[in-house]
Design a protein around this motif. Structure first.
Motif, PDB file in Angstrom:
ATOM      1  N   ALA A  43      52.266  25.207  -7.162  1.00 54.24           N
ATOM      2  CA  ALA A  43      52.232  24.702  -5.793  1.00 54.24           C
ATOM      3  C   ALA A  43      51.984  25.832  -4.795  1.00 54.24           C
ATOM      4  O   ALA A  43      51.214  25.671  -3.846  1.00 54.24           O
ATOM      5  CB  ALA A  43      53.542  23.992  -5.474  1.00 54.24           C
ATOM      6  N   VAL A  44      52.610  26.979  -5.018  1.00 54.61           N
ATOM      7  CA  VAL A  44      52.391  28.134  -4.147  1.00 54.61           C
ATOM      8  C   VAL A  44      50.936  28.576  -4.221  1.00 54.61           C
ATOM      9  O   VAL A  44      50.319  28.898  -3.199  1.00 54.61           O
ATOM     10  CB  VAL A  44      53.342  29.286  -4.506  1.00 54.61           C
ATOM     11  CG1 VAL A  44      52.936  30.576  -3.829  1.00 54.61           C
ATOM     12  CG2 VAL A  44      54.771  28.927  -4.139  1.00 54.61           C
ATOM     13  N   ALA A  45      50.366  28.589  -5.416  1.00 58.25           N
ATOM     14  CA  ALA A  45      48.957  28.973  -5.563  1.00 58.25           C
ATOM     15  C   ALA A  45      48.052  28.015  -4.805  1.00 58.25           C
ATOM     16  O   ALA A  45      47.087  28.448  -4.151  1.00 58.25           O
ATOM     17  CB  ALA A  45      48.574  29.008  -7.042  1.00 58.25           C
ATOM     18  N   ASP A  46      48.352  26.718  -4.847  1.00 53.92           N
ATOM     19  CA  ASP A  46      47.556  25.744  -4.094  1.00 53.92           C
ATOM     20  C   ASP A  46      47.675  25.969  -2.597  1.00 53.92           C
ATOM     21  O   ASP A  46      46.686  25.895  -1.867  1.00 53.92           O
ATOM     22  CB  ASP A  46      47.981  24.313  -4.436  1.00 53.92           C
ATOM     23  CG  ASP A  46      47.442  23.859  -5.772  1.00 53.92           C
ATOM     24  OD1 ASP A  46      46.454  24.458  -6.248  1.00 53.92           O
ATOM     25  OD2 ASP A  46      48.001  22.906  -6.330  1.00 53.92           O
ATOM     26  N   VAL A  47      48.875  26.271  -2.143  1.00 50.62           N
ATOM     27  CA  VAL A  47      49.075  26.515  -0.712  1.00 50.62           C
ATOM     28  C   VAL A  47      48.325  27.765  -0.270  1.00 50.62           C
ATOM     29  O   VAL A  47      47.647  27.767   0.764  1.00 50.62           O
ATOM     30  CB  VAL A  47      50.580  26.628  -0.383  1.00 50.62           C
ATOM     31  CG1 VAL A  47      50.801  27.166   1.016  1.00 50.62           C
ATOM     32  CG2 VAL A  47      51.258  25.291  -0.564  1.00 50.62           C
ATOM     33  N   VAL A  48      48.424  28.830  -1.063  1.00 57.89           N
ATOM     34  CA  VAL A  48      47.745  30.083  -0.704  1.00 57.89           C
ATOM     35  C   VAL A  48      46.236  29.883  -0.689  1.00 57.89           C
ATOM     36  O   VAL A  48      45.544  30.348   0.219  1.00 57.89           O
ATOM     37  CB  VAL A  48      48.160  31.214  -1.659  1.00 57.89           C
ATOM     38  CG1 VAL A  48      47.291  32.443  -1.474  1.00 57.89           C
ATOM     39  CG2 VAL A  48      49.619  31.576  -1.447  1.00 57.89           C
ATOM     40  N   ARG A  49      45.702  29.157  -1.668  1.00 63.19           N
ATOM     41  CA  ARG A  49      44.265  28.885  -1.678  1.00 63.19           C
ATOM     42  C   ARG A  49      43.854  28.061  -0.468  1.00 63.19           C
ATOM     43  O   ARG A  49      42.797  28.295   0.128  1.00 63.19           O
ATOM     44  CB  ARG A  49      43.877  28.141  -2.950  1.00 63.19           C
ATOM     45  CG  ARG A  49      43.829  29.013  -4.166  1.00 63.19           C
ATOM     46  CD  ARG A  49      43.276  28.229  -5.350  1.00 63.19           C
ATOM     47  NE  ARG A  49      43.645  28.872  -6.588  1.00 63.19           N
ATOM     48  CZ  ARG A  49      44.482  28.364  -7.487  1.00 63.19           C
ATOM     49  NH1 ARG A  49      45.013  27.175  -7.301  1.00 63.19           N
ATOM     50  NH2 ARG A  49      44.773  29.026  -8.575  1.00 63.19           N
ATOM     51  N   ALA A  50      44.667  27.097  -0.101  1.00 66.34           N
ATOM     52  CA  ALA A  50      44.339  26.257   1.053  1.00 66.34           C
ATOM     53  C   ALA A  50      44.391  27.056   2.350  1.00 66.34           C
ATOM     54  O   ALA A  50      43.538  26.896   3.220  1.00 66.34           O
ATOM     55  CB  ALA A  50      45.297  25.074   1.127  1.00 66.34           C
ATOM     56  N   VAL A  51      45.375  27.920   2.474  1.00 72.44           N
ATOM     57  CA  VAL A  51      45.510  28.717   3.693  1.00 72.44           C
ATOM     58  C   VAL A  51      44.340  29.670   3.846  1.00 72.44           C
ATOM     59  O   VAL A  51      43.816  29.858   4.939  1.00 72.44           O
ATOM     60  CB  VAL A  51      46.850  29.485   3.687  1.00 72.44           C
ATOM     61  CG1 VAL A  51      46.884  30.547   4.763  1.00 72.44           C
ATOM     62  CG2 VAL A  51      48.001  28.515   3.858  1.00 72.44           C
TER      63      VAL A  51
END
Length: 70
Positions: A43-51
């Motif tokens: 989930a953190v990886a998805d958030v970082v990619r989205a940001v």
């Protein structure tokens, strides 16, 4: 002086981005059980990619192959 600024701005920007990603991961992992860490890191990886504007897997119906069988 302008040449130094042109060289340092991208480096400092990447450093800030990396530190932000690490801090997000540390805050997200604090207090989680070991069995939950993989899901939290995904989930953190998805958030970082989205940001940071990279393509994410959030729009996939089963992003990590954990869709129910049948």
């Amino acid at each position: 002086m302008d040449v130094i600024a042109w060289a340092l701005v991208p480096v400092v920007g990447m450093l800030v981005a990396a530190l932000t990603a690490v801090l997000i991961a540390v805050v997200a992992l604090k207090g989680t059980a070991s069995r939950e860490r993989a899901a939290v890191l995904r989930a953190v990886a998805d958030v970082v990619r989205a940001v940071y504007g990279r393509r994410t897997r959030l729009s996939d119906p089963a992003p990590y192959g954990d869709a129910p069988e049948g």
